[in-house]
Write a protein that holds these residues in place. Structure first.
Motif, PDB file in Angstrom:
ATOM      1  N   ASP A 287       0.841  -1.205   0.000  1.00  0.00           N
ATOM      2  CA  ASP A 287       0.000   0.000   0.000  1.00  0.00           C
ATOM      3  C   ASP A 287       0.875   1.253   0.000  1.00  0.00           C
ATOM      4  O   ASP A 287       1.901   1.303   0.684  1.00  0.00           O
ATOM      5  CB  ASP A 287      -0.876  -0.035   1.267  1.00  0.00           C
TER       6      ASP A 287
ATOM      7  N   THR B 127      -6.824   3.690  -1.920  1.00  0.00           N
ATOM      8  CA  THR B 127      -6.862   2.234  -1.852  1.00  0.00           C
ATOM      9  C   THR B 127      -8.108   1.594  -2.449  1.00  0.00           C
ATOM     10  O   THR B 127      -8.009   0.700  -3.297  1.00  0.00           O
ATOM     11  CB  THR B 127      -6.741   1.779  -0.382  1.00  0.00           C
TER      12      THR B 127
ATOM     13  N   HIS C 271      -1.282   2.865  -5.089  1.00  0.00           N
ATOM     14  CA  HIS C 271      -1.104   4.307  -5.355  1.00  0.00           C
ATOM     15  C   HIS C 271       0.173   4.728  -4.650  1.00  0.00           C
ATOM     16  O   HIS C 271       0.721   3.975  -3.833  1.00  0.00           O
ATOM     17  CB  HIS C 271      -2.283   5.134  -4.816  1.00  0.00           C
TER      18      HIS C 271
HETATM   19 ZN   LIG Z   1      -3.703   2.531  -0.270  1.00  0.00          ZN
END
Ligand SMILES: [Zn+2]
Length: 471
Positions: free
Chosen positions: A51, A92, A281
């Motif tokens: 993430d 996300t 991202h």
């Molecule tokens: Zn994320």
């Protein structure tokens, strides 16, 4: 510059600008005579998402001279690195839903806070389960928990590591992933492993020693809200300190991903397991006036690492072809002996690039979109509300802010940080690409969908407030 540079012989020298790699066992392989890839029916599949991991904060496999991701560098040595890979959204939930479905956010409907991945959208996990795979996931982001629909298609969905921004969870994610792999190693399996630690808050990991020597006012683990409140008075040293903390979190996570990959090698699974590593991202550190993500479509948020590895079948290499994380699902399913007959994918299979049959499309149109808002019951944090679209083609990127009705154009070759807006009605790139983006906006308004929105409970809203997502 879209050809796949194979890491073999003299070509390795050409590739070494970006890939300072040790000798690769694959150097003996003749890349001009690729053998057919093994079918999906003989493989395991692992998709790893780190993430909040933009390409610019990756180590040597993306950025020569940076050495804080040795495990990913080793994975990159064994696989194909896509150096121009993009997420479809800057946060996300829409982005992971796109990875799971090969659809843009406006197509699957997960666009804003509280949106639920619709049950009728076929996920990668569901399609692999239907093909006989055991399907398991271990996730550590509270935005991906099962009430938002992300567990669809998984036999097993471990969300015990989704603990919020202050917890360090990558060690637990790896332990949980390894024990699930060990329990399922006699079946064909699909594992989705999601690591959260590089996401804010930014915590110090002193063993990686990237942030030492700073003596300014910021501290490890500060809340994102406190950092944003201080952002207008931050010095360059302060921002570099935050970037160093972020990279220490990436370095720490790299070690934990490395443990999972080492386990595959130690247990003989490596050569029959397709590994895909990417991110949902990136993160912005004041380049455009903000810290965090969700509110713009600049490259620091959209450009993410992508490595595809299948040792013994896919020769290592590097590709600069523009690709998307929407391509992951088609790439996996196209490996099947019986791929879906009429898929509704928006992404496209990367197999032609991975086998060296095709260099990819240098002028591929890469779309981005964000529609970030809060549920009606929550007081709006107006600075975070965003509705934008973007179109990247070659070196040019158009961004349309639908709230301000403003357009921007950047030349990423001359201005990779997107600091100089070249937008002018008469600019050739505007004349060519603005109608394309407007057509797509019109199409998505006509055929796009809204996901069912979950009414958040008071406890959930309180938790989001604690995490800094809402005021
Ligand atoms: Zn994320």
């Amino acid at each position: 510059m879209t050809s796949l540079v194979r890491v073999n012989g003299a070509k390795a020298m050409a590739a070494s600008v970006a890939l300072v790699f040790a000798v690769v066992a694959w150097m003996a392989r003749d890349p001009l005579a690729p053998e057919p890839l093994p079918s999906l029916e003989s493989l395991n599949v692992i998709v790893i998402v780190i993430d909040t991991f933009g390409s610019e904060h990756a180590g040597g496999f993306h950025n020569p001279g940076l050495d804080h991701t040795p495990a990913l560098d080793r994975l990159a040595q064994r696989g194909v690195v896509f150096r121009s890979a993009f997420a479809p959204a800057p946060w996300t939930q829409p982005s992971v839903a796109s990875l799971f479905t090969s659809l843009m956010p406006s197509q699957h409907g997960v666009k804003s806070f509280g949106d639920h991945l619709p049950e009728d959208v076929e996920t990668l996990a569901a399609q692999l389960k239907a093909r006989g795979f055991k399907t398991g996931a271990v996730i550590s982001n509270q935005g991906l928990v099962s009430p938002f629909g992300f567990a669809s298609g998984f036999d097993w969905y471990d969300q015990s590591s989704a603990k919020g921004h202050e917890a360090i969870t990558s060690n637990d994610v790896t332990d949980t992933a390894i024990s699930w792999v060990d329990r399922n190693r006699d079946s064909r399996f699909f594992l989705f492993a999601h690591y959260f630690d590089p996401h804010y808050q930014y915590h110090q990991h002193p063993e990686h020693d990237l942030s030492s020597g700073y003596d300014g006012p910021l501290r490890t683990g500060m809340s994102i809200r406190e950092l944003r409140d201080r952002r207008t008075e931050m010095s360059r040293d302060d921002i570099d300190f935050l970037i160093a903390l972020h990279r220490e979190e990436i370095a720490y996570t790299d070690g934990q991903v490395g443990r999972l990959l080492d386990h595959l090698a130690a247990t003989g699974l490596e050569e029959r397991t397709l590994v895909v590593l990417t991110s949902d991202h990136g993160e912005e550190f004041m380049r455009h006036g903000w810290i965090g993500h969700t509110r713009t479509l600049y490259d620091e948020l959209m450009r993410v690492p992508l490595i595809v590895s299948l040792p013994g079948a896919i020769a290592p290499g590097v590709s600069d072809a523009p690709v998307s994380i929407l391509d992951i699902l088609p790439t996996i399913l196209e490996l099947s002996e019986s791929p879906p007959a009429r898929p509704n994918w928006t992404g496209r299979s990367l197999l032609p690039i991975l086998t060296g049959a095709d260099a990819g499309d240098a002028d591929r149109e890469i779309l981005g979109e964000v529609s970030y808002d809060m549920p009606a019951r929550i007081k709006k944090d107006r600075e975070k509300v965003a509705r934008m679209t973007s179109l990247l083609v070659g070196d040019f990127k158009l961004i349309h802010d639908l709230i301000a009705d403003e357009w921007k154009l950047f030349d990423l070759d001359a201005d990779p940080e997107e600091l100089t807006n070249l937008y002018d009605h008469d600019h050739p790139a505007v004349m060519r690409w603005r109608p394309v983006l407007e057509r797509w906006e019109a199409t998505r308004d006509r055929v796009g969908r809204d996901a069912p929105r979950r009414e958040l409970s008071d406890a959930e809203i309180e938790r989001l407030r604690g995490l800094g997502y809402v005021r």
